[in-house]
Design a protein around this motif. Structure first.
Motif, mmCIF file in Angstrom:
data_model
loop_
_atom_site.group_PDB
_atom_site.id
_atom_site.type_symbol
_atom_site.label_atom_id
_atom_site.label_comp_id
_atom_site.label_asym_id
_atom_site.label_seq_id
_atom_site.Cartn_x
_atom_site.Cartn_y
_atom_site.Cartn_z
ATOM 1 N N PHE A 171 5.079 -4.831 -13.200
ATOM 2 C CA PHE A 171 4.742 -5.015 -11.801
ATOM 3 C C PHE A 171 4.313 -3.667 -11.250
ATOM 4 O O PHE A 171 4.894 -2.634 -11.579
ATOM 5 N N PHE A 172 3.280 -3.659 -10.406
ATOM 6 C CA PHE A 172 2.932 -2.456 -9.643
ATOM 7 C C PHE A 172 2.145 -2.877 -8.410
ATOM 8 O O PHE A 172 1.562 -3.958 -8.375
ATOM 9 N N GLU A 173 2.173 -1.997 -7.401
ATOM 10 C CA GLU A 173 1.354 -2.220 -6.214
ATOM 11 C C GLU A 173 -0.052 -1.751 -6.548
ATOM 12 O O GLU A 173 -0.277 -0.561 -6.751
ATOM 13 N N SER A 174 -1.009 -2.673 -6.595
ATOM 14 C CA SER A 174 -2.386 -2.275 -6.892
ATOM 15 C C SER A 174 -3.039 -1.611 -5.685
ATOM 16 O O SER A 174 -3.986 -0.843 -5.839
ATOM 17 N N PHE A 175 -2.535 -1.891 -4.485
ATOM 18 C CA PHE A 175 -2.998 -1.187 -3.297
ATOM 19 C C PHE A 175 -1.932 -1.241 -2.224
ATOM 20 O O PHE A 175 -1.338 -2.286 -1.963
ATOM 21 N N ASN A 176 -1.708 -0.089 -1.600
ATOM 22 C CA ASN A 176 -0.816 0.043 -0.454
ATOM 23 C C ASN A 176 -1.503 1.062 0.459
ATOM 24 O O ASN A 176 -1.719 2.208 0.054
ATOM 25 N N ALA A 177 -1.891 0.654 1.655
ATOM 26 C CA ALA A 177 -2.666 1.516 2.549
ATOM 27 C C ALA A 177 -1.966 2.840 2.843
ATOM 28 O O ALA A 177 -2.596 3.900 2.853
ATOM 29 N N ARG A 178 -0.663 2.807 3.072
ATOM 30 C CA ARG A 178 0.079 4.038 3.373
ATOM 31 C C ARG A 178 0.086 4.972 2.163
ATOM 32 O O ARG A 178 -0.201 6.164 2.285
ATOM 33 N N SER A 179 0.393 4.456 0.985
ATOM 34 C CA SER A 179 0.410 5.279 -0.229
ATOM 35 C C SER A 179 -0.975 5.841 -0.538
ATOM 36 O O SER A 179 -1.122 6.994 -0.930
ATOM 37 N N PHE A 180 -2.015 5.014 -0.337
ATOM 38 C CA PHE A 180 -3.389 5.455 -0.580
ATOM 39 C C PHE A 180 -3.750 6.617 0.345
ATOM 40 O O PHE A 180 -4.284 7.636 -0.094
ATOM 41 N N ALA A 181 -3.453 6.487 1.629
ATOM 42 C CA ALA A 181 -3.773 7.543 2.590
ATOM 43 C C ALA A 181 -3.014 8.830 2.275
ATOM 44 O O ALA A 181 -3.579 9.927 2.342
ATOM 45 N N LEU A 182 -1.739 8.721 1.909
ATOM 46 C CA LEU A 182 -0.960 9.909 1.556
ATOM 47 C C LEU A 182 -1.487 10.582 0.295
ATOM 48 O O LEU A 182 -1.571 11.807 0.220
ATOM 49 N N ALA A 183 -1.872 9.787 -0.698
ATOM 50 C CA ALA A 183 -2.321 10.347 -1.975
ATOM 51 C C ALA A 183 -3.722 10.935 -1.900
ATOM 52 O O ALA A 183 -4.014 11.939 -2.549
ATOM 53 N N THR A 184 -4.596 10.320 -1.097
ATOM 54 C CA THR A 184 -5.998 10.735 -1.083
ATOM 55 C C THR A 184 -6.382 11.568 0.128
ATOM 56 O O THR A 184 -7.401 12.262 0.101
ATOM 57 N N GLY A 185 -5.589 11.462 1.214
ATOM 58 C CA GLY A 185 -5.978 12.104 2.462
ATOM 59 C C GLY A 185 -7.083 11.335 3.167
ATOM 60 O O GLY A 185 -7.671 11.807 4.129
ATOM 61 N N TYR A 186 -7.385 10.143 2.675
ATOM 62 C CA TYR A 186 -8.464 9.334 3.220
ATOM 63 C C TYR A 186 -7.874 8.038 3.747
ATOM 64 O O TYR A 186 -7.285 7.269 3.000
ATOM 65 N N SER A 187 -8.024 7.804 5.029
ATOM 66 C CA SER A 187 -7.533 6.573 5.620
ATOM 67 C C SER A 187 -8.736 5.701 5.947
ATOM 68 O O SER A 187 -9.603 6.107 6.709
ATOM 69 N N CYS A 188 -8.800 4.552 5.338
ATOM 70 C CA CYS A 188 -9.930 3.674 5.605
ATOM 71 C C CYS A 188 -9.460 2.234 5.586
ATOM 72 O O CYS A 188 -8.379 1.920 5.092
ATOM 73 N N THR A 189 -10.302 1.403 6.112
ATOM 74 C CA THR A 189 -10.081 -0.028 6.017
ATOM 75 C C THR A 189 -11.056 -0.548 4.976
ATOM 76 O O THR A 189 -12.273 -0.385 5.131
ATOM 77 N N PHE A 190 -10.537 -1.118 3.919
ATOM 78 C CA PHE A 190 -11.415 -1.724 2.934
ATOM 79 C C PHE A 190 -11.855 -3.074 3.480
ATOM 80 O O PHE A 190 -11.050 -3.855 3.972
ATOM 81 N N VAL A 191 -13.166 -3.339 3.415
ATOM 82 C CA VAL A 191 -13.723 -4.527 4.055
ATOM 83 C C VAL A 191 -14.155 -5.595 3.063
ATOM 84 O O VAL A 191 -14.496 -6.711 3.473
ATOM 85 N N GLN A 192 -14.159 -5.259 1.788
ATOM 86 C CA GLN A 192 -14.661 -6.211 0.803
ATOM 87 C C GLN A 192 -14.041 -5.888 -0.551
ATOM 88 O O GLN A 192 -13.893 -4.727 -0.908
ATOM 89 N N ASP A 193 -13.667 -6.928 -1.297
ATOM 90 C CA ASP A 193 -13.218 -6.784 -2.681
ATOM 91 C C ASP A 193 -14.277 -7.408 -3.579
ATOM 92 O O ASP A 193 -14.763 -8.509 -3.288
ATOM 93 N N ASN A 194 -14.639 -6.715 -4.658
ATOM 94 C CA ASN A 194 -15.626 -7.207 -5.612
ATOM 95 C C ASN A 194 -14.975 -7.340 -6.978
ATOM 96 O O ASN A 194 -14.085 -6.556 -7.328
ATOM 97 N N HIS A 195 -15.449 -8.295 -7.753
ATOM 98 C CA HIS A 195 -14.891 -8.577 -9.078
ATOM 99 C C HIS A 195 -16.072 -8.842 -10.005
ATOM 100 O O HIS A 195 -16.885 -9.713 -9.734
ATOM 101 N N SER A 196 -16.166 -8.074 -11.089
ATOM 102 C CA SER A 196 -17.225 -8.316 -12.066
ATOM 103 C C SER A 196 -16.616 -8.510 -13.443
ATOM 104 O O SER A 196 -15.574 -7.941 -13.767
#
Length: 183
Positions: A28-53
């Motif tokens: 099990f893992f969190e594939s995305f967590n907005a707070r963790s992403f912002a802390l790790a990258t310094g980039y706070s954004c809203t993702f608007v679309q998910d793509n799958h290929s």
């Protein structure tokens, strides 16, 4: 924190490694967590679309970018293996025209953060691969551009294992010298 960020040769492009909890049942893992992403990258954004290929071996997608509404991309592979590439297209950057790469796989759970201003592409190394990615701007066909994957000016060391399979759009990619770029 459940997310480790490691800069690549292009420091804004980050390898993200989530904390994976595994036992005899699986993982099990969190594939995305907005707070963790912002802390790790310094980039706070809203993702608007998910793509799958889903692609077969030797499919090369890219090098894609959007000019008018540039996308940040958070990429992960859920099955298979890919050679993933980011190219700095910001003319004012000291690393303009340079590229970095990482092998992403369903087994490693690593992700790649590519901020706006970079082109992205990948080559499928396994018999097939499924790639999921979040983007920070909506796709707009009028904004989409493609740089040739084999542009000698870029000199990307793709680990080719046979003939490349591409879409017509990707075969029409232009050289870096001909491309419309970011300021």
């Amino acid at each position: 924190m459940n997310l480790k960020a490691t800069p690549t040769a292009l420091p804004e492009v980050l390898i993200l490694e989530p904390k994976v909890f595994g036992d005899e049942r699986g993982f099990f893992f969190e594939s995305f967590n907005a707070r963790s992403f912002a802390l790790a990258t310094g980039y706070s954004c809203t993702f608007v679309q998910d793509n799958h290929s889903r692609s077969v071996k030797n499919v090369l997608r890219g090098l894609h970018y959007q000019l008018g509404s540039p996308q940040g991309k958070l990429i992960r592979v859920v099955s298979g293996d890919v050679f993933d590439v980011a190219v700095d297209l910001r003319r004012q950057s000291p690393r303009f025209g340079q590229w970095t790469s990482i092998q992403l796989s369903g087994e490693s759970h690593r992700q790649l953060w590519i901020p706006p201003g970079f082109a992205h592409g990948f080559l499928v190394l396994s018999d097939e691969a499924e790639v999921l990615y979040k983007v920070s701007e909506y796709w707009n066909q009028a904004d989409e551009r493609t740089i040739a994957w084999n542009d000698p000016q870029l000199g990307i060391a793709w680990p080719l294992q046979g003939a490349v399979i591409q879409s017509d759009k990707d075969r029409r990619g232009v050289s870096l010298a001909e491309a419309e770029l970011f300021p």
